[in-house]
Design an enzyme around this catalytic site. Structure first.
Site, mmCIF file in Angstrom:
data_model
loop_
_atom_site.group_PDB
_atom_site.id
_atom_site.type_symbol
_atom_site.label_atom_id
_atom_site.label_comp_id
_atom_site.label_asym_id
_atom_site.label_seq_id
_atom_site.Cartn_x
_atom_site.Cartn_y
_atom_site.Cartn_z
ATOM 1 N N HIS A 127 10.365 3.398 26.116
ATOM 2 C CA HIS A 127 11.763 3.456 26.559
ATOM 3 C C HIS A 127 11.896 3.386 28.068
ATOM 4 O O HIS A 127 12.912 3.804 28.621
ATOM 5 C CB HIS A 127 12.433 4.719 25.994
ATOM 6 C CG HIS A 127 12.536 4.700 24.495
ATOM 7 N ND1 HIS A 127 12.800 5.799 23.722
ATOM 8 C CD2 HIS A 127 12.400 3.668 23.607
ATOM 9 C CE1 HIS A 127 12.828 5.465 22.440
ATOM 10 N NE2 HIS A 127 12.578 4.179 22.344
ATOM 11 N N ASN A 226 5.725 18.922 15.065
ATOM 12 C CA ASN A 226 7.126 19.037 15.490
ATOM 13 C C ASN A 226 7.731 20.319 14.924
ATOM 14 O O ASN A 226 7.450 20.689 13.789
ATOM 15 C CB ASN A 226 7.935 17.821 15.006
ATOM 16 C CG ASN A 226 9.153 17.571 15.864
ATOM 17 O OD1 ASN A 226 9.035 17.378 17.076
ATOM 18 N ND2 ASN A 226 10.329 17.606 15.277
#
Ligand code: NAD
Length: 259
Positions: A127, A226
Site C-alpha cells: 500500500h 491476530n
C-alpha cells in the site's frame, strides 16, 4: 484450528511447523505497529472504529475533488505517529528471521516504514509508503519531509513543483490501484512459500487478503496471528489469538531454534 490463550507460548504444533519451514512469507497489517503507538483502522481502538465517518476521507475521489479534504490530510500527515514511532519486538523478530535466511519475503500493508527501521530488507510495500509524496498528475516523487516542511511554512495544500498537480502521500487510497509490479512480487512470494504467516491484519482488504488464497492453493500452511477473528480463520491451519508482541517473537524463536 489452534486458539492460543493470550499469554500462552506458541502451541507446540505451530512451533514445529516454524522449525521446519524453509521459506516463510509474512503478510503484516496495522496490528503489527500498534505496539509502536500507531493505531490500526479496525481494531477496538482503531481510527475507523472510533470515527466511522473517516473512511470517506480516504478515497482518492474525495482527495482529488475536495481541497478541504487535502488540507485535512496534510494536517494529519504532519502530526502522524509514524514520525516518532520506533520498531517493536515483532518488527525486530521478523528482521531476525530474514537475517537467519528463513524468510521468503516480508509483504506489508503498512505504510509506516517500521519494518525497514528494524532492519528488514526488500520489504514489499503493498500500500505504498508515507515517507514519500507523489504527484497525481506527473508522478514526480519527493521525500515526505520536504512536503511537510512546505506545509509547516504555510502551504496548506502544497502543489507539485514540477507541474502544479496535486501532491499526495505515496500510499494507496481507496479507489486507487495497487502497483502491478509490487502486487506481482507479493503474489510470487505467496505462491513460493511453505508457510504463510498473516500478522495483525483483519484480512478484509483485497487484494492483500487474497494472498492467503494464493498460498493455500499452492499447498502452504496458513498461520494467522491476530487479536480478532478474520474471514480466513476457517481456512487457516492455526490461529493464534494472541498479542503480536509476544506471539511473533515466540514464533521466530521456534524457527531459529533449528537454524
Ligand atoms: P486493520 O486495522 O483492518 O486490522 C488490524 C488487526 O490487528 C485488527 O483485527 C486488530 O484486532 C489486530 N491487532 C491490533 N493490534 C494487535 C496486537 N497488538 N496483537 C494482536 N492483534 C492486534 O488493519 P489492516 O488489515 O492492516 O488494514 C488496514 C489498512 O490500513 C492497511 O491497508 C494499511 O495500509 C493501513 N494502515 C496502516 C497503518 C500503519 O502503517 N501502521 C496503520 C493503520 C492503517
Amino acid at each position: 484450528m489452534t486458539d492460543a490463550p493470550p499469554d500462552a507460548p506458541v502451541p507446540q504444533q505451530v512451533a514445529a511447523w516454524m522449525a521446519r519451514a524453509e521459506r516463510v512469507t509474512v503478510l503484516t497489517g496495522a496490528g503489527c505497529s500498534t505496539d509502536s503507538g500507531i493505531p490500526d483502522f479496525r481494531g477496538p481502538q482503531g481510527v475507523w472504529t472510533r470515527n466511522p465517518a473517516a473512511p470517506a476521507l480516504f478515497t482518492i475521489d474525495a482527495y482529488v475533488s475536495d481541497p478541504q479534504v487535502r488540507i485535512t490530510a496534510w494536517q494529519e500527515r504532519s502530526r502522524h505517529s509514524a514520525w516518532t514511532a520506533t520498531p517493536n519486538e515483532a518488527h525486530r523478530a521478523l528482521a531476525a528471521l530474514q537475517d537467519a535466511g528463513r524468510l521468503r519475503a516480508l509483504v506489508t500493508q503498512n505504510i509506516d516504514g517500521l519494518h525497514q527501521a528494524a532492519g528488514s530488507r526488500d520489504v514489499v510495500e503493498l500500500h505504498g509508503t508515507l515517507w514519500w509524496a507523489r504527484c497525481l498528475a506527473c508522478g514526480e516523487r519527493i521525500p515526505m519531509r520536504e512536503a511537510l516542511d512546505r506545509v509547516a511554512a504555510g502551504e496548506a495544500d502544497p502543489p507539485c513543483r514540477a507541474c502544479g498537480g496535486i501532491l499526495k502521500s505515496d500510499t494507496v487510497s481507496f479507489g486507487q490501484s495497487l502497483d502491478p509490479d509490487v502486487l506481482a512480487a507479493a503474489a510470487r512470494a505467496a505462491a513460493d512459500c511453505d508457510l504463510f504467516l498473516a500478522i495483525g491484519t483483519s484480512l478484509q482488504v483485497h487484494p492483500a487478503a487474497g494472498l492467503c488464497d494464493v498460498a493455500l492453493r499452492r499447498g502452504a500452511r496458513l498461520v494467522i496471528v491476530n487479536a480478532e477473528s478474520t474471514p480466513y480463520d476457517v481456512h487457516a491451519d492455526a490461529v493464534l489469538r494472541a498479542p503480536i508482541g509476544i506471539a511473533v517473537p515466540a514464533l521466530v524463536a521456534a524457527a531459529l531454534a533449528t537454524t
